[in-house]
Motif scaffolding. Structure first.
Motif, PDB file in Angstrom:
ATOM      1  N   SER A 257      20.073-116.408  31.644  1.00  0.00           N
ATOM      2  CA  SER A 257      19.860-115.090  31.030  1.00  0.00           C
ATOM      3  C   SER A 257      18.689-115.146  30.049  1.00  0.00           C
ATOM      4  O   SER A 257      17.898-114.192  29.947  1.00  0.00           O
ATOM      5  N   LEU A 258      18.570-116.274  29.347  1.00  0.00           N
ATOM      6  CA  LEU A 258      17.476-116.444  28.396  1.00  0.00           C
ATOM      7  C   LEU A 258      16.127-116.509  29.116  1.00  0.00           C
ATOM      8  O   LEU A 258      15.134-115.918  28.663  1.00  0.00           O
ATOM      9  N   VAL A 259      16.098-117.188  30.260  1.00  0.00           N
ATOM     10  CA  VAL A 259      14.866-117.250  31.068  1.00  0.00           C
ATOM     11  C   VAL A 259      14.444-115.839  31.473  1.00  0.00           C
ATOM     12  O   VAL A 259      13.269-115.457  31.361  1.00  0.00           O
ATOM     13  N   GLU A 260      15.401-115.030  31.928  1.00  0.00           N
ATOM     14  CA  GLU A 260      15.088-113.664  32.360  1.00  0.00           C
ATOM     15  C   GLU A 260      14.719-112.773  31.174  1.00  0.00           C
ATOM     16  O   GLU A 260      13.899-111.856  31.300  1.00  0.00           O
ATOM     17  N   TYR A 261      15.332-113.059  30.014  1.00  0.00           N
ATOM     18  CA  TYR A 261      14.986-112.312  28.802  1.00  0.00           C
ATOM     19  C   TYR A 261      13.494-112.485  28.483  1.00  0.00           C
ATOM     20  O   TYR A 261      12.776-111.510  28.230  1.00  0.00           O
ATOM     21  N   TYR A 262      13.036-113.738  28.481  1.00  0.00           N
ATOM     22  CA  TYR A 262      11.628-113.998  28.153  1.00  0.00           C
ATOM     23  C   TYR A 262      10.676-113.411  29.202  1.00  0.00           C
ATOM     24  O   TYR A 262       9.560-113.019  28.875  1.00  0.00           O
ATOM     25  N   LYS A 263      11.151-113.318  30.441  1.00  0.00           N
ATOM     26  CA  LYS A 263      10.290-112.759  31.496  1.00  0.00           C
ATOM     27  C   LYS A 263      10.197-111.238  31.415  1.00  0.00           C
ATOM     28  O   LYS A 263       9.119-110.660  31.542  1.00  0.00           O
ATOM     29  N   ASP A 264      11.375-110.584  31.235  1.00  0.00           N
ATOM     30  CA  ASP A 264      11.380-109.124  31.437  1.00  0.00           C
ATOM     31  C   ASP A 264      12.169-108.292  30.433  1.00  0.00           C
ATOM     32  O   ASP A 264      12.323-107.087  30.626  1.00  0.00           O
ATOM     33  N   ILE A 268      14.806-106.317  24.150  1.00  0.00           N
ATOM     34  CA  ILE A 268      16.245-106.271  23.807  1.00  0.00           C
ATOM     35  C   ILE A 268      16.577-107.573  23.073  1.00  0.00           C
ATOM     36  O   ILE A 268      17.166-108.499  23.649  1.00  0.00           O
ATOM     37  N   PRO A 269      16.180-107.694  21.798  1.00  0.00           N
ATOM     38  CA  PRO A 269      16.393-108.950  21.065  1.00  0.00           C
ATOM     39  C   PRO A 269      17.866-109.356  20.961  1.00  0.00           C
ATOM     40  O   PRO A 269      18.178-110.537  20.839  1.00  0.00           O
ATOM     41  N   ALA A 270      18.771-108.379  21.025  1.00  0.00           N
ATOM     42  CA  ALA A 270      20.204-108.702  20.956  1.00  0.00           C
ATOM     43  C   ALA A 270      20.650-109.541  22.156  1.00  0.00           C
ATOM     44  O   ALA A 270      21.645-110.270  22.077  1.00  0.00           O
ATOM     45  N   LEU A 271      19.904-109.443  23.267  1.00  0.00           N
ATOM     46  CA  LEU A 271      20.223-110.258  24.442  1.00  0.00           C
ATOM     47  C   LEU A 271      19.956-111.728  24.134  1.00  0.00           C
ATOM     48  O   LEU A 271      20.758-112.610  24.475  1.00  0.00           O
ATOM     49  N   ARG A 272      18.834-111.988  23.479  1.00  0.00           N
ATOM     50  CA  ARG A 272      18.504-113.370  23.130  1.00  0.00           C
ATOM     51  C   ARG A 272      19.560-113.954  22.177  1.00  0.00           C
ATOM     52  O   ARG A 272      20.044-115.070  22.393  1.00  0.00           O
ATOM     53  N   LEU A 318      31.115-114.168  25.210  1.00  0.00           N
ATOM     54  CA  LEU A 318      30.841-113.917  26.619  1.00  0.00           C
ATOM     55  C   LEU A 318      30.837-112.413  26.896  1.00  0.00           C
ATOM     56  O   LEU A 318      29.972-111.897  27.615  1.00  0.00           O
ATOM     57  N   GLN A 319      31.778-111.701  26.273  1.00  0.00           N
ATOM     58  CA  GLN A 319      31.835-110.244  26.444  1.00  0.00           C
ATOM     59  C   GLN A 319      30.607-109.583  25.822  1.00  0.00           C
ATOM     60  O   GLN A 319      30.034-108.644  26.389  1.00  0.00           O
ATOM     61  N   ARG A 320      30.180-110.115  24.671  1.00  0.00           N
ATOM     62  CA  ARG A 320      28.996-109.569  24.004  1.00  0.00           C
ATOM     63  C   ARG A 320      27.751-109.764  24.874  1.00  0.00           C
ATOM     64  O   ARG A 320      26.922-108.851  25.015  1.00  0.00           O
ATOM     65  N   LEU A 321      27.624-110.957  25.477  1.00  0.00           N
ATOM     66  CA  LEU A 321      26.488-111.219  26.370  1.00  0.00           C
ATOM     67  C   LEU A 321      26.552-110.292  27.584  1.00  0.00           C
ATOM     68  O   LEU A 321      25.532-109.743  28.023  1.00  0.00           O
ATOM     69  N   THR A 322      27.749-110.075  28.104  1.00  0.00           N
ATOM     70  CA  THR A 322      27.930-109.176  29.252  1.00  0.00           C
ATOM     71  C   THR A 322      27.466-107.756  28.907  1.00  0.00           C
ATOM     72  O   THR A 322      26.783-107.103  29.722  1.00  0.00           O
ATOM     73  N   ASP A 323      27.821-107.306  27.719  1.00  0.00           N
ATOM     74  CA  ASP A 323      27.414-105.961  27.279  1.00  0.00           C
ATOM     75  C   ASP A 323      25.886-105.839  27.203  1.00  0.00           C
ATOM     76  O   ASP A 323      25.308-104.818  27.600  1.00  0.00           O
ATOM     77  N   GLN A 324      25.228-106.879  26.671  1.00  0.00           N
ATOM     78  CA  GLN A 324      23.771-106.850  26.562  1.00  0.00           C
ATOM     79  C   GLN A 324      23.104-106.916  27.930  1.00  0.00           C
ATOM     80  O   GLN A 324      22.087-106.262  28.182  1.00  0.00           O
ATOM     81  N   LEU A 325      23.692-107.717  28.831  1.00  0.00           N
ATOM     82  CA  LEU A 325      23.144-107.817  30.188  1.00  0.00           C
ATOM     83  C   LEU A 325      23.303-106.510  30.949  1.00  0.00           C
ATOM     84  O   LEU A 325      22.469-106.169  31.792  1.00  0.00           O
ATOM     85  N   MET A 326      24.366-105.760  30.636  1.00  0.00           N
ATOM     86  CA  MET A 326      24.557-104.460  31.280  1.00  0.00           C
ATOM     87  C   MET A 326      23.395-103.526  30.927  1.00  0.00           C
ATOM     88  O   MET A 326      22.881-102.796  31.773  1.00  0.00           O
ATOM     89  N   LEU A 327      22.945-103.601  29.673  1.00  0.00           N
ATOM     90  CA  LEU A 327      21.812-102.772  29.245  1.00  0.00           C
ATOM     91  C   LEU A 327      20.515-103.213  29.914  1.00  0.00           C
ATOM     92  O   LEU A 327      19.661-102.390  30.253  1.00  0.00           O
ATOM     93  N   ALA A 328      20.377-104.541  30.118  1.00  0.00           N
ATOM     94  CA  ALA A 328      19.132-105.081  30.682  1.00  0.00           C
ATOM     95  C   ALA A 328      19.113-105.063  32.210  1.00  0.00           C
ATOM     96  O   ALA A 328      18.046-105.205  32.822  1.00  0.00           O
TER      97      ALA A 328
END
Length: 639
Positions: A257-264, A268-272, A318-328
């Protein structure tokens, strides 16, 4: 003369491609029984002793039948041997053309998309990992099949392969930009077109459970399914059909998820921070479990506030990361895949934390840097029976060790094989003349604190008589390490210890030395083939009963007791008999082999159940006198 009789005869097709070929009546009988089972669409349990030639005995009738056949082996090594050595021999001998294919699990194939992702990543790698990735990149440009076993420069067990292979969790499927050139997709296409498909038990179970998207189409087309090393199937199925989640899977999700965050998704800093916080909570939970590496009962977790609190913190992150990934997820297919993967992990973790159905065993395992939480089914017999009912093929189950005192009840019951026919063909080896079973007097009880030092003293005269050339097999790593320390000071022959080097390298050194003593645990009890004088003695420390402290075994035994069954006689004893038969099977691998077997457990003669073990092993000469061991090896010199 039938087609099979002609093929296996002394001047038949097989004799033209195998130098020094000798017909074996048991091989022909087994091949005929399998041909009949295929013709009548029946299920058959076929036990074939070492040296019977069972591989050709099932391959030839399967190929001659003209039906689509799936062959499942116990390990990837056996899979490679069957595909690269045995099938080419038959292809030369048989007139009937056939297409064969080899298929492994997805983690065995290069994923070019993930490799490119890793090479472009700004997360950084160690010097060693960067060098390994460079080697993989160079190999990726020339490989045709993408099978990572081809790659000698980076070992299959190297963690860096995670960066260049996919899992069910992180595969993008048809959304992948490299899908058209995907090595796994190509391998599956070949598999569907093949007349003979070689898989392994893990892959067979993947098809069965339909967990791994796209595998469900393989088995329905099969008309013949041969399970080689079938004694391993129930355990493999039980492990695979379970539900688990661990630190590695969670860490991998955070990293990907971090790799994809840096790419695209840098907007959404909360994802990192969600990725980093999950990684932090996983490390804290691992520390909460303590330093002891073990498998434990679920009660340990529920009764420890620190672990339970850490587990809930991981769940929240894990739920928090899931919520951020839903936005991304709307940004790219890769981020969407990470979101779906996180959602699935939330569900999996929830299932494990909240199961009270009584159908599963909940347990955990602590590794050096990670942990795993698991649900394992109590019983797979009904499910496997239903699976076979869905796929109306002729099912052939074969191995050298399927019976207990000539009965197949234990094996049949474990897999729900209610109406399978069964047959057994003994080994063609002359055990009374080729081997000697030594069981000395005065052996200590296995629960004696000085058991290992004392049995080493009993074993040393045998090792001197055999001039090394021995496997010393143990039922635990602790016993092995204790014996290694003692033997290191007393033994004059080369001492090879499991874990000190890769297994394949240890075996190579053992064969080349010609007088070595190899100490091994479970992985050396089966699937190891050393022919000739290099292995002339097998010593077994004690009867291989599984540890009663193992959480999965303990729960299974308790459930059997609640059902009014006798867990010891119906489960523990048969399992130990099969394991002992496998260990003994390392000794005589060819018609010219000779060797001494030594079993150091006095329960063999002092407990009533010992007779079941004795009734299940080859008809060796037996002695309790060390002078007979010396005489046996003296005969070797004179011959």
């Amino acid at each position: 003369m039938t087609e099979l009789e002609s093929f296996f005869s002394d001047n038949g097709a097989l004799s033209t491609v195998i130098s020094g070929y000798q017909p074996r009546s048991a091989q022909l009988e087994m091949a005929t029984a399998i041909a009949d089972a295929i013709k009548q669409k029946q299920n058959l349990i076929a036990e074939a002793g070492t040296g019977t030639g069972k591989t050709f005995a099932y391959l030839v009738p399967a190929i001659l039948s003209g039906k689509k056949a799936i062959i499942s082996t116990g390990t990837k090594n056996l899979q490679d041997q069957l595909f690269n050595k045995d099938l080419p021999v038959i292809r030369k001998a048989i007139k009937k053309p056939f297409i064969a294919a080899l298929l492994k699990g997805r983690s065995n194939y290069l994923c070019t998309y993930r490799l490119q992702n890793a090479l472009a990543s700004n997360l950084g790698f160690s010097k060693e990992d960067a060098l390994a990735l460079g080697k993989i990149k160079a190999w990726a440009q020339r490989t045709k099949a993408g099978d990572i076993s081809e790659m000698s420069g980076v070992t299959e067990g190297d963690p860096v392969w995670y960066q260049a292979t996919s899992t069910q969790d992180n595969c993008l499927g048809q959304d992948c930009p490299d899908y058209a050139e995907c090595f796994l997709v190509k391998a599956r296409k070949k598999a569907q077109e093949a007349d003979v498909l070689v898989v392994n038990h893990h892959l067979l179970c993947a098809d069965w459970s339909l967990r791994d998207g796209g595998f469900g189409e393989l088995l329905p087309n099969a008309e013949v399914v041969v399970i080689d090393e079938a004694h391993q199937l129930a355990e493999t199925a039980s492990n695979f059909l379970g539900i688990n989640i661990g630190a590695k899977q969670l860490n991998d999700l955070a990293q990907d998820s971090l790799v994809e965050y840096y790419k695209d998704a840098t907007d959404i800093p909360a994802l990192r921070t969600a990725c980093e916080d999950l990684d932090h909570e996983i490390k804290d939970l691992r520390l909460a479990f303590g330093m002891e590496l073990k498998r434990g009962e679920w009660q340990d977790i529920e009764n420890n506030p620190k672990i339970w609190g850490g587990l809930n913190a991981v769940k929240e992150q894990l739920q928090r990361l899931t919520d951020q990934l839903m936005l991304a997820a709307v940004k790219t297919k890769a981020l969407d895949a990470c979101f779906k993967r996180a959602e699935e992990m939330v569900q999996r973790l929830d299932l494990i934390l909240n199961d009270h159905s009584g159908k599963w065993i909940r347990w955990y395992e602590i590794h050096r840097k990670t942990f795993t939480l698991s649900l394992t089914p109590l019983d797979i017999a009904a499910e496997f029976h239903g699976f076979m009912q869905q796929h109306k093929a002729a099912w052939i189950f074969t191995s050298a060790t399927l019976s207990i005192a000539s009965k197949f009840d234990y094996f049949s019951h474990n897999l729900g094989l209610n109406n399978a026919a069964s047959a057994s063909w003994g080994s063609p080896f002359d055990y009374p003349n080729q081997s000697l079973f030594y069981h000395p007097k005065g052996l200590p009880q296995p629960n004696d604190p000085g058991f290992i030092p004392m049995i080493v003293d009993f074993a040393l005269p045998v090792l001197q008589a055999s001039k090394g050339r021995a496997f010393f097999l143990f039922t635990s790593h602790r016993a092995l390490n204790q014996a290694a320390e003692i033997l290191g000071k007393k033994l004059t022959y080369p001492l090879l210890i499991q874990g000190s080097r890769p297994k394949a390298l240890l075996l190579k050194q053992f064969k080349e030395a010609g007088n070595a003593v190899l100490l091994g645990t479970s992985s050396f009890w089966e699937g190891v083939d050393v022919r000739g004088e290099a292995l002339s003695c097998v010593i077994i420390d004690k009867l291989p009963f599984a540890s009663p402290g193992d959480p999965v075994l303990k729960a299974r035994l308790e459930a059997m007791a609640q059902q009014g069954k006798n867990p010891f006689f119906e489960y523990q004893l048969p399992t130990a008999v099969i394991a002992l038969r496998q260990g003994i099977g390392r000794l005589i691998r060819d018609v010219t082999d000779r060797g001494v077997l030594m079993v150091c457990d006095p329960r063999l003669l002092k407990r009533s159940y010992g007779q079941l073990f004795l009734d299940s092993i080859p008809a060796m000469r037996r002695t309790r006198d060390i002078t007979d061991v010396h005489a046996f090896f003296q005969e070797e010199k004179q011959s």
